[in-house]
Write a protein that holds these residues in place. Structure first.
Motif, PDB file in Angstrom:
ATOM      1  N   HIS A   1      -4.987  -8.417  -4.371  1.00  0.00           N
ATOM      2  CA  HIS A   1      -6.136  -7.966  -3.589  1.00  0.00           C
ATOM      3  C   HIS A   1      -6.288  -8.851  -2.352  1.00  0.00           C
ATOM      4  CE1 HIS A   1      -8.548  -5.446  -6.729  1.00  0.00           C
ATOM      5  NE2 HIS A   1      -7.293  -5.057  -6.589  1.00  0.00           N
ATOM      6  N   THR A   2      -6.326  -8.204  -1.187  1.00  0.00           N
ATOM      7  CA  THR A   2      -6.398  -8.974   0.051  1.00  0.00           C
ATOM      8  C   THR A   2      -7.833  -9.232   0.499  1.00  0.00           C
ATOM      9  OG1 THR A   2      -6.256  -6.967   1.385  1.00  0.00           O
ATOM     10  CG2 THR A   2      -4.180  -8.071   0.824  1.00  0.00           C
TER      11      THR A   2
ATOM     12  N   GLN B   1     -10.901 -11.163   4.710  1.00  0.00           N
ATOM     13  CA  GLN B   1      -9.708 -10.329   4.734  1.00  0.00           C
ATOM     14  C   GLN B   1      -8.544 -11.296   4.913  1.00  0.00           C
ATOM     15  OE1 GLN B   1      -9.421  -7.104   4.016  1.00  0.00           O
ATOM     16  NE2 GLN B   1      -7.213  -7.353   4.172  1.00  0.00           N
TER      17      GLN B   1
ATOM     18  N   LYS C   1      -8.385  -4.054  -3.003  1.00  0.00           N
ATOM     19  CA  LYS C   1      -6.985  -4.023  -2.562  1.00  0.00           C
ATOM     20  C   LYS C   1      -6.885  -4.259  -1.070  1.00  0.00           C
ATOM     21  CE  LYS C   1      -4.875  -0.958  -5.972  1.00  0.00           C
ATOM     22  NZ  LYS C   1      -4.227   0.358  -6.154  1.00  0.00           N
ATOM     23  N   ASP C   2      -7.807  -3.680  -0.331  1.00  0.00           N
ATOM     24  CA  ASP C   2      -7.764  -3.762   1.115  1.00  0.00           C
ATOM     25  C   ASP C   2      -9.127  -3.346   1.618  1.00  0.00           C
ATOM     26  OD1 ASP C   2      -5.160  -2.788   3.486  1.00  0.00           O
ATOM     27  OD2 ASP C   2      -6.971  -3.989   3.728  1.00  0.00           O
ATOM     28  N   ARG C   3      -9.240  -3.123   2.886  1.00  0.00           N
ATOM     29  CA  ARG C   3     -10.485  -2.623   3.443  1.00  0.00           C
ATOM     30  C   ARG C   3     -10.560  -1.115   3.173  1.00  0.00           C
ATOM     31  NH1 ARG C   3      -9.493  -4.778   9.400  1.00  0.00           N
ATOM     32  NH2 ARG C   3      -7.423  -4.057   8.869  1.00  0.00           N
TER      33      ARG C   3
END
Lengths: 113, 114
Positions: B29-30, B50, B96-98
């Motif tokens: 997960h970023t 992020q 996981k991301d934005r």
């Protein structure tokens, strides 16, 4: 600014009856809407989300929610409540272009046997 | 691990002391988020990372609060000169991301400032 209202501090329902937990929201753009559940001394567990598409969203443990754009609502529902559904439920909204979630104050659901 | 982990689970400190709270996100997960939940309230956003950078720190209440994520994985929330009003449950989440990704929450750290 984003905001969420959960008008009921507590909802009481008998086991086997349908349940509804209400949520209304305010955002400037298109909303991303979420429901989380919190059991005592535990973190938030994700139930379901609305991003786009069908207004009726189905999630975990038999829960579903209906997105109503005209009423800016995202009520959580379940056709037949279980005693084990008793917990604290949070509605949250994320405005398009932002990453943070804005939560309501929570609704305690109490399902009696 | 399978989920977001946070340590310690409980922290008791005295007014004026410094504390560090740790969050280990879901592998891969970023995006990482910190929230604070006071008694009887919903979680309130503090800061969002992020990767290694703080993309939004608009929720930090004052300059006593600071967070880092030096390698883009584990994050530490640091509170200087703690006050009784800082007592709350501090929740960490990762995604996981934005975009449309779901934020998954850890069990929280319950901080009590005496």
């Amino acid at each position: 600014a984003q905001s969420v209202a959960q008008p009921e501090d507590q909802v009481n329902v008998a086991e086997g009856n349908p349940l509804t937990v209400k949520c209304t929201y305010s955002v400037s753009g298109n909303p991303y809407l979420f429901w989380y559940v919190q059991y005592p001394n535990r973190g938030l567990q994700f139930l379901l989300k609305y991003i786009t598409g069908d207004n009726l969203v189905k999630g975990s443990y038999g829960f579903e929610a209906e997105f109503n754009k005209s009423q800016t609502s995202f009520h959580l529902k379940k056709p037949s409540a279980l005693v084990s559904d008793s917990a604290l439920y949070f509605c949250a909204v994320r405005d398009w272009g932002f990453q943070k979630l804005v939560f309501g104050t929570g609704t305690r659901l109490l399902v009696s046997p | 691990g399978a989920g977001v982990s946070q340590t310690p689970s409980n922290k008791v400190t005295e007014k004026g002391k410094y504390v560090e709270l740790r969050c280990d996100p879901i592998s891969g997960h970023t995006a990482l988020y910190w929230y604070r939940q006071s008694l009887g309230q919903g979680p309130e956003f503090l800061i969002y990372f992020q990767g290694t950078g703080a993309a939004d720190d608009s929720g930090l209440p004052n300059d006593r609060f600071f967070a880092v994520r030096p390698e883009g994985s584990v994050s530490t929330l640091k509170i200087q000169r703690t006050e009784r009003g800082d007592s709350a449950v501090y929740l960490c989440a990762s995604s996981k991301d934005r975009g449309q990704e779901t934020q998954y929450f850890g069990p929280g750290t319950r901080l009590l400032v005496l």
